[in-house]
Design a protein around this motif. Structure first.
Motif, PDB file in Angstrom:
ATOM      1  N   ASN A   7      34.577  40.932  22.924  1.00 41.02           N
ATOM      2  CA  ASN A   7      35.209  41.510  23.852  1.00 41.02           C
ATOM      3  C   ASN A   7      34.614  41.618  25.401  1.00 41.02           C
ATOM      4  N   LEU A   8      33.151  41.758  25.043  1.00 45.16           N
ATOM      5  CA  LEU A   8      32.317  41.814  26.281  1.00 45.16           C
ATOM      6  C   LEU A   8      32.723  40.466  27.208  1.00 45.16           C
ATOM      7  N   CYS A   9      32.427  39.177  26.394  1.00 44.89           N
ATOM      8  CA  CYS A   9      32.939  37.895  27.153  1.00 44.89           C
ATOM      9  C   CYS A   9      34.243  37.892  27.660  1.00 44.89           C
ATOM     10  N   VAL A  10      35.285  38.449  26.965  1.00 45.93           N
ATOM     11  CA  VAL A  10      36.738  38.589  27.752  1.00 45.93           C
ATOM     12  C   VAL A  10      36.643  39.172  29.026  1.00 45.93           C
ATOM     13  N   PHE A  11      35.979  40.454  28.933  1.00 42.62           N
ATOM     14  CA  PHE A  11      35.940  41.321  30.078  1.00 42.62           C
ATOM     15  C   PHE A  11      35.349  40.453  30.984  1.00 42.62           C
ATOM     16  N   TYR A  12      33.996  39.774  30.711  1.00 44.38           N
ATOM     17  CA  TYR A  12      33.436  39.013  31.762  1.00 44.38           C
ATOM     18  C   TYR A  12      34.449  38.015  32.501  1.00 44.38           C
ATOM     19  N   GLY A  13      35.244  37.303  31.351  1.00 46.04           N
ATOM     20  CA  GLY A  13      36.039  36.344  31.820  1.00 46.04           C
ATOM     21  C   GLY A  13      37.257  36.922  32.832  1.00 46.04           C
ATOM     22  N   VAL A  14      37.727  38.037  32.672  1.00 44.13           N
ATOM     23  CA  VAL A  14      38.697  38.636  33.435  1.00 44.13           C
ATOM     24  C   VAL A  14      38.068  38.888  34.841  1.00 44.13           C
ATOM     25  N   ILE A  15      36.960  39.494  34.594  1.00 45.25           N
ATOM     26  CA  ILE A  15      36.258  39.682  36.140  1.00 45.25           C
ATOM     27  C   ILE A  15      36.020  38.347  36.962  1.00 45.25           C
ATOM     28  N   ALA A  16      35.765  37.201  36.422  1.00 45.18           N
ATOM     29  CA  ALA A  16      35.498  36.059  36.914  1.00 45.18           C
ATOM     30  C   ALA A  16      36.855  35.367  37.298  1.00 45.18           C
ATOM     31  N   PHE A  17      37.860  35.495  36.519  1.00 46.95           N
ATOM     32  CA  PHE A  17      39.174  35.186  36.984  1.00 46.95           C
ATOM     33  C   PHE A  17      39.812  35.814  38.197  1.00 46.95           C
ATOM     34  N   VAL A  18      39.865  37.094  38.234  1.00 46.20           N
ATOM     35  CA  VAL A  18      40.213  38.048  39.362  1.00 46.20           C
ATOM     36  C   VAL A  18      39.102  37.740  40.408  1.00 46.20           C
ATOM     37  N   ALA A  19      38.078  37.607  40.588  1.00 47.95           N
ATOM     38  CA  ALA A  19      37.107  37.441  41.496  1.00 47.95           C
ATOM     39  C   ALA A  19      37.413  35.954  42.141  1.00 47.95           C
ATOM     40  N   LEU A  20      37.555  35.060  41.318  1.00 50.98           N
ATOM     41  CA  LEU A  20      38.092  33.777  41.882  1.00 50.98           C
ATOM     42  C   LEU A  20      39.342  33.991  42.925  1.00 50.98           C
ATOM     43  N   ILE A  21      40.300  34.488  42.234  1.00 48.75           N
ATOM     44  CA  ILE A  21      41.486  34.855  43.176  1.00 48.75           C
ATOM     45  C   ILE A  21      41.233  35.573  44.225  1.00 48.75           C
ATOM     46  N   VAL A  89      28.904  28.064  46.401  1.00 47.85           N
ATOM     47  CA  VAL A  89      29.899  27.193  46.764  1.00 47.85           C
ATOM     48  C   VAL A  89      31.363  28.100  46.393  1.00 47.85           C
ATOM     49  N   ILE A  90      31.352  28.594  45.200  1.00 44.44           N
ATOM     50  CA  ILE A  90      32.633  29.144  44.652  1.00 44.44           C
ATOM     51  C   ILE A  90      32.411  30.785  45.067  1.00 44.44           C
ATOM     52  N   ALA A  91      31.737  31.510  44.399  1.00 45.01           N
ATOM     53  CA  ALA A  91      31.411  32.824  44.729  1.00 45.01           C
ATOM     54  C   ALA A  91      30.418  33.325  43.689  1.00 45.01           C
ATOM     55  N   ILE A  92      29.553  34.139  43.938  1.00 45.18           N
ATOM     56  CA  ILE A  92      28.726  34.874  42.889  1.00 45.18           C
ATOM     57  C   ILE A  92      29.567  35.737  42.172  1.00 45.18           C
ATOM     58  N   SER A  93      30.600  36.370  42.530  1.00 46.02           N
ATOM     59  CA  SER A  93      31.376  37.222  41.807  1.00 46.02           C
ATOM     60  C   SER A  93      32.310  36.506  40.676  1.00 46.02           C
ATOM     61  N   VAL A  94      32.303  35.140  40.632  1.00 38.53           N
ATOM     62  CA  VAL A  94      32.962  34.393  39.735  1.00 38.53           C
ATOM     63  C   VAL A  94      31.631  33.746  39.009  1.00 38.53           C
TER      64      VAL A  94
END
Length: 115
Positions: A7-21, A89-94
């Motif tokens: 669940n924590l990994c999914v949460f981190y993945g959602v943050i990375a995806f939202v941050a990328l956008i 290059v991309i973003a630290i938030s990703v």
């Protein structure tokens, strides 16, 4: 991997995806307006509010990079340099949440216990 780690990994993945956008939507719009990367840094210091946020971001980046390197060495996570380079290059938030996923996965492999 335990359900809590998953669940924590999914949460981190959602943050990375939202941050990328969230970051690249604005980055692309900035560049499409005819600006360049050199101007990006100058514009990030346009006023006291943006300067405060920019300075805050740089210091968080520094702390996150140190954490990633130390944790990668401690846990044996390979290719930490990729996370560091892509943070700029991309973003630290990703990249930081993606590193945290790698960290959780590695900790799951080595300990087999929940956080």
């Amino acid at each position: 991997m335990s359900p809590a780690r998953r669940n924590l990994c999914v949460f981190y993945g959602v943050i990375a995806f939202v941050a990328l956008i969230a970051t690249w939507w604005n980055n692309i719009a900035y560049l499409a307006d005819g600006n360049d990367l050199g101007g990006f840094v100058v514009d990030s210091y346009a006023n006291y509010a943006s300067s405060s946020l920019t300075n805050d971001l740089w210091l968080v980046v520094l702390a996150a990079v140190v954490f990633m390197v130390v944790e990668a060495r401690r846990l044996g996570i390979k290719y930490v340099w990729v996370y560091v380079v892509l943070s700029f290059v991309i973003a630290i938030s990703v990249m930081f949440p993606l590193f945290l996923i790698a960290r959780e996965r590695r900790m799951s492999e080595t300990s087999g216990t929940a956080t």
